[in-house]
Design a protein around this motif. Structure first.
Motif, PDB file in Angstrom:
ATOM      1  N   TRP A 129       0.811  -1.210   0.000  1.00 56.39           N
ATOM      2  CA  TRP A 129       0.000   0.000   0.000  1.00 56.39           C
ATOM      3  C   TRP A 129       0.852   1.271   0.000  1.00 56.39           C
ATOM      4  N   PRO A 130       1.898   1.361   0.831  1.00 48.88           N
ATOM      5  CA  PRO A 130       2.776   2.538   0.696  1.00 48.88           C
ATOM      6  C   PRO A 130       3.400   2.649  -0.693  1.00 48.88           C
ATOM      7  N   TRP A 131       3.710   1.515  -1.324  1.00 50.68           N
ATOM      8  CA  TRP A 131       4.253   1.546  -2.691  1.00 50.68           C
ATOM      9  C   TRP A 131       3.235   2.165  -3.638  1.00 50.68           C
ATOM     10  N   ILE A 132       1.983   1.752  -3.526  1.00 51.84           N
ATOM     11  CA  ILE A 132       0.934   2.292  -4.398  1.00 51.84           C
ATOM     12  C   ILE A 132       0.741   3.779  -4.142  1.00 51.84           C
ATOM     13  N   LYS A 133       0.759   4.188  -2.884  1.00 51.87           N
ATOM     14  CA  LYS A 133       0.597   5.609  -2.562  1.00 51.87           C
ATOM     15  C   LYS A 133       1.743   6.435  -3.142  1.00 51.87           C
ATOM     16  N   GLN A 134       2.964   5.935  -2.999  1.00 43.15           N
ATOM     17  CA  GLN A 134       4.110   6.666  -3.541  1.00 43.15           C
ATOM     18  C   GLN A 134       4.038   6.729  -5.062  1.00 43.15           C
ATOM     19  N   ARG A 135       3.731   5.600  -5.695  1.00 41.11           N
ATOM     20  CA  ARG A 135       3.676   5.570  -7.157  1.00 41.11           C
ATOM     21  C   ARG A 135       2.532   6.435  -7.675  1.00 41.11           C
ATOM     22  N   SER A 136       1.427   6.476  -6.956  1.00 36.55           N
ATOM     23  CA  SER A 136       0.307   7.320  -7.398  1.00 36.55           C
ATOM     24  C   SER A 136       0.687   8.797  -7.350  1.00 36.55           C
ATOM     25  N   ARG A 137       1.485   9.188  -6.331  1.00 41.36           N
ATOM     26  CA  ARG A 137       1.934  10.585  -6.283  1.00 41.36           C
ATOM     27  C   ARG A 137       2.831  10.892  -7.467  1.00 41.36           C
ATOM     28  N   TRP A 138       3.741   9.982  -7.776  1.00 44.65           N
ATOM     29  CA  TRP A 138       4.620  10.198  -8.930  1.00 44.65           C
ATOM     30  C   TRP A 138       3.817  10.320 -10.218  1.00 44.65           C
ATOM     31  N   LEU A 139       2.859   9.417 -10.407  1.00 46.70           N
ATOM     32  CA  LEU A 139       2.073   9.427 -11.649  1.00 46.70           C
ATOM     33  C   LEU A 139       1.181  10.662 -11.725  1.00 46.70           C
ATOM     34  N   LYS A 140       0.626  11.063 -10.589  1.00 47.73           N
ATOM     35  CA  LYS A 140      -0.163  12.299 -10.588  1.00 47.73           C
ATOM     36  C   LYS A 140       0.714  13.482 -10.973  1.00 47.73           C
ATOM     37  N   GLY A 141       1.930  13.506 -10.451  1.00 48.94           N
ATOM     38  CA  GLY A 141       2.854  14.576 -10.813  1.00 48.94           C
ATOM     39  C   GLY A 141       3.224  14.558 -12.279  1.00 48.94           C
ATOM     40  N   PHE A 142       3.380  13.365 -12.846  1.00 47.83           N
ATOM     41  CA  PHE A 142       3.644  13.267 -14.285  1.00 47.83           C
ATOM     42  C   PHE A 142       2.470  13.840 -15.080  1.00 47.83           C
ATOM     43  N   MET A 143       1.237  13.513 -14.638  1.00 45.37           N
ATOM     44  CA  MET A 143       0.058  14.049 -15.313  1.00 45.37           C
ATOM     45  C   MET A 143       0.049  15.573 -15.247  1.00 45.37           C
ATOM     46  N   VAL A 144       0.317  16.114 -14.053  1.00 40.36           N
ATOM     47  CA  VAL A 144       0.318  17.561 -13.863  1.00 40.36           C
ATOM     48  C   VAL A 144       1.395  18.209 -14.733  1.00 40.36           C
ATOM     49  N   CYS A 164      -9.692  15.560  -8.016  1.00 36.31           N
ATOM     50  CA  CYS A 164     -10.256  16.018  -6.743  1.00 36.31           C
ATOM     51  C   CYS A 164      -9.275  16.773  -5.851  1.00 36.31           C
ATOM     52  N   LYS A 165      -8.017  16.377  -5.824  1.00 39.58           N
ATOM     53  CA  LYS A 165      -7.040  17.042  -4.952  1.00 39.58           C
ATOM     54  C   LYS A 165      -5.650  16.968  -5.585  1.00 39.58           C
ATOM     55  N   PRO A 166      -5.433  17.777  -6.621  1.00 44.13           N
ATOM     56  CA  PRO A 166      -4.177  17.692  -7.387  1.00 44.13           C
ATOM     57  C   PRO A 166      -2.938  18.101  -6.601  1.00 44.13           C
ATOM     58  N   PHE A 167      -3.094  18.893  -5.524  1.00 45.93           N
ATOM     59  CA  PHE A 167      -1.925  19.378  -4.791  1.00 45.93           C
ATOM     60  C   PHE A 167      -1.650  18.566  -3.530  1.00 45.93           C
ATOM     61  N   TYR A 168      -2.442  17.541  -3.291  1.00 45.69           N
ATOM     62  CA  TYR A 168      -2.266  16.729  -2.082  1.00 45.69           C
ATOM     63  C   TYR A 168      -0.975  15.938  -2.169  1.00 45.69           C
ATOM     64  N   TRP A 169      -0.170  16.028  -1.101  1.00 46.72           N
ATOM     65  CA  TRP A 169       1.135  15.344  -1.059  1.00 46.72           C
ATOM     66  C   TRP A 169       1.001  14.114  -0.165  1.00 46.72           C
ATOM     67  N   ASP A 170       0.979  12.939  -0.780  1.00 45.83           N
ATOM     68  CA  ASP A 170       0.856  11.685  -0.046  1.00 45.83           C
ATOM     69  C   ASP A 170       2.257  11.246   0.364  1.00 45.83           C
ATOM     70  N   LYS A 171       2.648  11.584   1.591  1.00 48.05           N
ATOM     71  CA  LYS A 171       4.030  11.362   2.037  1.00 48.05           C
ATOM     72  C   LYS A 171       4.340   9.871   2.183  1.00 48.05           C
ATOM     73  N   THR A 172       5.543   9.508   1.774  1.00 48.59           N
ATOM     74  CA  THR A 172       6.013   8.132   1.917  1.00 48.59           C
ATOM     75  C   THR A 172       6.696   7.977   3.265  1.00 48.59           C
ATOM     76  N   GLN A 173       6.235   7.018   4.047  1.00 46.80           N
ATOM     77  CA  GLN A 173       6.853   6.724   5.333  1.00 46.80           C
ATOM     78  C   GLN A 173       7.930   5.671   5.147  1.00 46.80           C
ATOM     79  N   HIS A 174       9.115   5.960   5.702  1.00 46.31           N
ATOM     80  CA  HIS A 174      10.226   5.024   5.609  1.00 46.31           C
ATOM     81  C   HIS A 174      10.538   4.449   6.982  1.00 46.31           C
TER      82      HIS A 174
END
Length: 628
Positions: A471-486, A607-617
């Protein structure tokens, strides 16, 4: 507040810099703080590095900052001010813009008769400050104060204004901030598009699906072609995968500032200091800035338990504005940096000890238009599980093979978010980072090329933690892909201008990378349906293409899989990751995980293009300890 006029009876003595003075080193030797031999070593070092003697002595651990400040006060006959015990009047900072105070590292402290008292940590440079003041400003008098107190004074007076500017530093034509407040309109537009697509699917389902399938195949061809081009360029160039020792350091070493954004970190302070202390670059020229958010109460408590070295300091971003993102924090901290080269590391990074030397050497040797150096990202926990292994192979493929190859072909380089070093003047000219873009690194990579500059890949490695939970992998990858879209949507707002800035080859490269990457994740389920054909099942694409074309499509699928495996195996063929070679064959099952992330990214874009889904390490502690 005590009145310093009691100790400054003769203001003319305070501003007289013509009187011959003994060198700073003599004051320290006479006070018994350093030996003559230590002073000679420091003076010899000063010939090679661009730093004042006091900072060199502090960095070498020979004296502390309080002792140097006291010696400077005696050397110049100046009052030593404590801006915490005797805080300045807030209204005085409004006499000039924050940029003036930050550029000259001075802060207005108090009125003294007709003059204004300015606190400085470099009294030897005060003449430069006086010359830079606007005409008619009046008399100014210097006092000596710690630089950290000076910067804190500026931040207290101008912090919120600087934070507001950090959100809007990039020109609006290159930013997605114009989307603020447009969520209803954006949702309505997307809903209309979805309604039209659904209507077409209902009216002509087979034909529509066949067209979508062809689009998926075409984008697969684009991204595979781009990857093969980069792979081929890298193979032909025969670049080594090992890192040769840096040679040819410039005669005068520059100061380097490295920004380390932190947010809700609980276990970073001790390990971070330990890792960065291994850096071999002169500490007097190393300015590590830990960037915190004012709303984050957890990280300051973590840092409070650890004493920071003199070359590491904290900058706190005020809790104001509409977004809380890494690029906004970087923009704010940029004004407080001291270096002519600006770098970025993440909290969990473990850079190679000689990384800064490599950066400085390459910048000194490279052409003037090379304003950015991107290092190699690697992971220290590839043995954690299958996901970590595939993540490591994917990044090795990207940073060791594809990106260097694309750089050799002169293509646009989407940057990574860490181990990134920029010439400060170029970064400021481009407006820094887009505070609203959640992949500010990819966006900056495009802007670098649009401004006529170049990025080079540097063979220096930074290790960090591979995301090893689904799930953290999906959240991180979704942020990257959203940023690519933007990023793609922002730069394609004016496609003619983008084509003019990039040229046809790079323009096509941008389309292949962004459209190909995004489409391959979003349309992955469509491509999966092609597995029906080998089992004798019908497929709508047969309506549009011949059997020969189907054979070509099948060959493309095979070439894509073989390319991914070969690139992955080649990328991890070095000594450290050779054990991952057999796992490259499992990438076929790894990349489909991105489909789920892409739909999450698409939802957030609407819905929330500027939301930053932080990756926890911090989930691979046993392997991380080996790098600490």
């Amino acid at each position: 507040m005590s009145d310093p006029r009691l100790r400054l009876n003769d203001p003319s003595a305070v501003v007289s810099f013509d009187t011959p003075r003994a060198p700073l080193g003599r004051y320290l030797v006479d006070a018994g703080l350093i030996s003559p031999a230590a002073l000679l070593r420091a003076l010899d070092l000063q010939k090679r590095i661009d730093a004042p003697l006091g900072e060199i002595l502090i960095a070498e651990g020979l004296v502390d900052s309080d002792e140097v400040l006291e010696a400077l006060s005696k050397q110049h006959g100046l009052y030593r001010a404590d801006l915490v015990a005797e805080p300045p009047r807030p209204d005085l900072s409004q006499l000039l813009p924050a940029q003036f105070w930050l550029e000259h590292r001075v802060a207005p402290w108090m009125r003294l008769g007709p003059g204004l008292v300015l606190a400085t940590s470099r009294p030897d440079q005060f003449d430069t400050v006086r010359q830079a003041l606007p005409d008619g400003f009046g008399m100014v008098l210097p006092v000596v104060a710690p630089e950290e107190q000076i910067l804190q004074t500026i931040a207290q007076a101008h912090g919120r204004l600087l934070a507001h500017g950090a959100e809007r530093r990039v020109d609006v034509s290159f930013s997605c901030r114009s989307w603020e407040g447009t969520a209803p309109t954006r949702f309505a537009a997307i809903s209309l598009v979805v309604f039209i697509l659904l209507a077409i699917l209902i009216v002509a389902p087979v034909t529509s699906f066949a067209v979508i399938s062809c689009a998926a195949v075409c984008t697969l061809f684009l991204i595979t072609g781009l990857k093969l081009a980069g792979f081929g360029a890298q193979i032909v160039a025969s670049l080594p995968v090992t890192n040769p020792a840096p040679t040819g350091l410039p005669d005068r070493l520059p100061r380097v500032s490295v920004l380390v954004p932190l947010f809700h970190e609980t276990e970073i302070a001790g390990a971070l200091i330990k890792r960065l202390s291994r850096l071999t670059y002169p500490k007097a020229l190393l300015d590590v800035v830990l960037v915190l958010e004012e709303k984050d109460k957890l990280t300051p408590r973590t840092l409070a338990r650890t004493a920071l070295p003199d070359w590491m300091r904290v900058v706190t971003v005020p809790d104001t504005g509409s977004v809380t993102t890494k690029p906004r924090a970087l923009n704010y901290a940029l004004d407080f940096c001291r270096g002519s080269i600006i770098g970025i590391w993440d909290a969990e990074d473990a850079p190679a000890p000689d990384q800064i030397e490599r950066v400085v050497t390459r910048f000194a040797q490279a052409a003037d238009d090379v304003v950015c150096l991107q290092g190699i990202l690697d992971y220290y926990n590839p043995r954690t599980n299958w996901l970590a292994r595939c993540f490591t192979i994917e990044y090795a493929s990207w940073f060791r093979v594809v990106l260097p190859g694309l750089a050799r072909l002169g293509m646009v380089i989407p940057l990574g978010g860490t181990t990134l070093f920029m010439k400060r003047w170029a970064l400021e000219k481009m407006g820094g980072w887009d505070a609203h873009n959640v992949t500010e690194d990819a966006d900056l990579g495009v802007r670098i090329t649009r401004f006529g500059y170049r990025t080079e890949l540097l063979p220096t490695v930074t290790h960090e933690e591979a995301n090893c939970r689904l799930w953290p992998w999906i959240k991180q990858r979704s942020r990257w892909l959203k940023g690519f879209m933007v990023t793609y949507l922002v730069h394609m707002r004016q496609p003619v201008a983008l084509l003019r800035d990039l040229g046809i080859k790079r323009f096509i490269g941008v389309q292949a990378f962004f459209v190909g990457t995004l489409a391959q994740f979003l349309l992955a389920p469509v491509l999966w349906t092609f597995w029906a054909i080998p089992f004798g099942l019908d497929h709508p694409v047969r309506m549009l293409v011949s059997d020969t074309a189907l054979t070509v499509i099948a060959t493309l699928f095979l070439v894509t899989e073989v390319t991914n495996i070969c690139v992955g195996a080649f990328a991890v063929s070095g000594r450290d990751h050779r054990f991952l070679i057999p796992w490259a064959a499992t990438l076929t099952f790894y990349f489909p995980l991105g489909a789920a992330a892409s739909y999450k990214a698409l939802y957030e874009l609407i819905c929330k293009p500027f939301y930053w889904d932080k990756t926890q390490h911090g989930h691979a502690k046993s392997e991380r300890r080996a790098m600490s």
